[in-house]
Design an enzyme around this catalytic site. Sequence first.
Site, PDB file in Angstrom:
ATOM      1  N   LYS A 188      56.867  28.246 -29.992  1.00 12.04           N
ATOM      2  CA  LYS A 188      57.128  29.599 -29.478  1.00 12.04           C
ATOM      3  C   LYS A 188      58.528  30.035 -29.913  1.00 12.04           C
ATOM      4  O   LYS A 188      59.393  30.352 -29.083  1.00 12.04           O
ATOM      5  CB  LYS A 188      56.993  29.581 -27.935  1.00 12.04           C
ATOM      6  CG  LYS A 188      57.158  30.915 -27.240  1.00 12.04           C
ATOM      7  CD  LYS A 188      56.019  31.885 -27.445  1.00 12.04           C
ATOM      8  CE  LYS A 188      56.368  33.240 -26.865  1.00 12.04           C
ATOM      9  NZ  LYS A 188      55.384  34.294 -27.208  1.00 12.04           N
ATOM     10  N   ASP A 221      50.998  31.485 -27.363  1.00  5.79           N
ATOM     11  CA  ASP A 221      50.127  32.510 -26.774  1.00  5.79           C
ATOM     12  C   ASP A 221      48.909  32.759 -27.665  1.00  5.79           C
ATOM     13  O   ASP A 221      47.771  32.802 -27.205  1.00  5.79           O
ATOM     14  CB  ASP A 221      50.893  33.814 -26.475  1.00  5.79           C
ATOM     15  CG  ASP A 221      51.836  34.242 -27.590  1.00  5.79           C
ATOM     16  OD1 ASP A 221      51.977  33.522 -28.594  1.00  5.79           O
ATOM     17  OD2 ASP A 221      52.447  35.337 -27.459  1.00  5.79           O
ATOM     18  N   ASP A 245      50.669  20.349 -21.557  1.00  8.81           N
ATOM     19  CA  ASP A 245      50.092  20.251 -20.213  1.00  8.81           C
ATOM     20  C   ASP A 245      49.125  21.409 -19.984  1.00  8.81           C
ATOM     21  O   ASP A 245      47.978  21.219 -19.575  1.00  8.81           O
ATOM     22  CB  ASP A 245      51.216  20.281 -19.173  1.00  8.81           C
ATOM     23  CG  ASP A 245      50.668  20.313 -17.758  1.00  8.81           C
ATOM     24  OD1 ASP A 245      49.773  19.486 -17.462  1.00  8.81           O
ATOM     25  OD2 ASP A 245      51.094  21.162 -16.955  1.00  8.81           O
ATOM     26  N   ASP A 249      44.520  21.554 -20.106  1.00  5.75           N
ATOM     27  CA  ASP A 249      43.608  21.996 -19.034  1.00  5.75           C
ATOM     28  C   ASP A 249      42.681  23.070 -19.588  1.00  5.75           C
ATOM     29  O   ASP A 249      41.485  23.107 -19.279  1.00  5.75           O
ATOM     30  CB  ASP A 249      44.380  22.554 -17.825  1.00  5.75           C
ATOM     31  CG  ASP A 249      44.621  21.490 -16.743  1.00  5.75           C
ATOM     32  OD1 ASP A 249      44.808  20.308 -17.107  1.00  5.75           O
ATOM     33  OD2 ASP A 249      44.633  21.841 -15.546  1.00  5.75           O
TER      34      ASP A 249
HETATM   35  C1  IPM Z   1      49.219  16.120 -16.130  1.00  2.00           C
HETATM   36  C2  IPM Z   1      49.787  16.603 -14.828  1.00  2.00           C
HETATM   37  C3  IPM Z   1      51.264  16.234 -14.720  1.00  2.00           C
HETATM   38  C4  IPM Z   1      52.010  16.882 -15.876  1.00  2.00           C
HETATM   39  C5  IPM Z   1      51.902  16.659 -13.385  1.00  2.00           C
HETATM   40  C6  IPM Z   1      51.098  16.169 -12.231  1.00  2.00           C
HETATM   41  C7  IPM Z   1      53.335  16.298 -13.288  1.00  2.00           C
HETATM   42  O1  IPM Z   1      49.586  17.976 -14.679  1.00  2.00           O
HETATM   43  O2  IPM Z   1      49.256  14.902 -16.378  1.00  2.00           O
HETATM   44  O3  IPM Z   1      48.709  16.944 -16.899  1.00  2.00           O
HETATM   45  O4  IPM Z   1      52.369  18.054 -15.800  1.00  2.00           O
HETATM   46  O5  IPM Z   1      52.223  16.182 -16.857  1.00  2.00           O
HETATM   47 MN    MN Z   2      48.313  18.844 -16.203  1.00  4.39          MN
END
Ligand code: IPM
Ligand code: MN
Length: 358
Positions: A188, A221, A245, A249
């Site tokens: 970024k 982004d 992180d 997800d």
């Molecule tokens: C992950 C989790 C951790 C991170 C948190 C819980 C600190 O979200 O392992 O993805 O952000 O690394």
């Molecule tokens: Mn995470």
Amino acid sequence: MKTYKIAVIPGDGIGPEVIDAGIKVLEKAAELDGTFQFDFTHFPWGCEYYLKHGKMMDEDGIERLKPFDAIYLGAVGFPGVPDHISLWDLLLRIRKEFDQYVNIRPIQLLNGAPSPIIGGSKETVDMLFIRENSEGEYAGAGDWLFRGKPEEVVLQTAVFSRKGTERIIRYAFETARKLGKSVTSISKANALNYSMVFWDEVFAQMSEEYPDVKTHSYLVDAAAMLMIKDPARFEVVVTSNLFGDILTDLGAALAGGMGLAAGANINPERNYPSMFEPVHGSAPDIAGKGIANPLAAVWSASQMLDFFGYDHLGKKLLSAIETLLEEKAVLTPDLGGNASTTDVGRRITEILDNMEDV
Ligand code: IPM
Ligand code: MN
Ligand code: NAD
């Protein structure tokens, strides 16, 4: 017979539920192989431990973990203990103290797994995220001044060292070269005018050492948008701690949900134990109900087998997950079924039992 000593930290919420299933699968894999065994030692650390003892782990916890070949962790964090305390004193502490600077998170849409990507397949949703895991936005550098006063100021400083940035990008290039895949850097630099300009510079420098590896570079982004619109363009992906992180997800949602997202925290030099854990958290909303999906924990277990050099067994575990997903008979509610965590674990071991040439 070779014995692998595994430190088990089931942790909080659904952590113990999914780890129980994962251990049974690891034991089955060792039994089928017949040349090695696991010796599991459980550590009761986590939020309940904190509420009883005022600390997330014992003072000598890090020293006690050192002799293990690997750590298998469930999840950390639960309402009742502030997240920044529970995570910084246990999970993040282990990642940092054991210099587990590579966080490997596969995002692959296995056959039978649900996905919001229309026409998505195992070939088109197949990314290997290599997340920087030791510094960056997670350096923990900062201050909180004039707390509660009108002049209150908080600082959270991201730290990107040359050593830290070079080693993670090099790891991604080495991985891409081994797999014959491209490497994509996500940063970024348009807004983060020091850290990400530096990151891009290191990526460009490093790419000169790997002329055989095709590269791409996106702003974070745009990358978030492209991961959904055209996931096939991402193969090996390297990015910073926080971006990794968030995007993993997002990736989990593309490839079957949090119940299928696996991760490995690796110290490549093997000076310290590496740690294997699902990407998801303690899921307080479903904890204690016995319905958590253990497949992310099982996939992380397969990463552990790969790490010990039993790639053929790691593959078997993945193919067992795939068989289970395709059968659609024994699935937890997040995948549309009504089976329990233990049902799924048991079915995976049965599938392994019936598989040929393990
Ligand atoms: C992950 C989790 C951790 C991170 C948190 C819980 C600190 O979200 O392992 O993805 O952000 O690394
Ligand atoms: Mn995470
Ligand atoms: P979460 O991953 O725990 O849950 C997010 C959503 O996904 C919830 O609806 C949950 O029910 C669902 N989910 C997650 N894993 C699942 C599984 N295996 N099977 C079925 N459904 C599943 O994230 P959160 O709610 O943001 O965080 C809860 C706690 O966990 C917080 O304390 C957070 O800090 C912590 N956390 C820890 C880790 C870790 O230990 N590695 C990772 C992420 C969050």
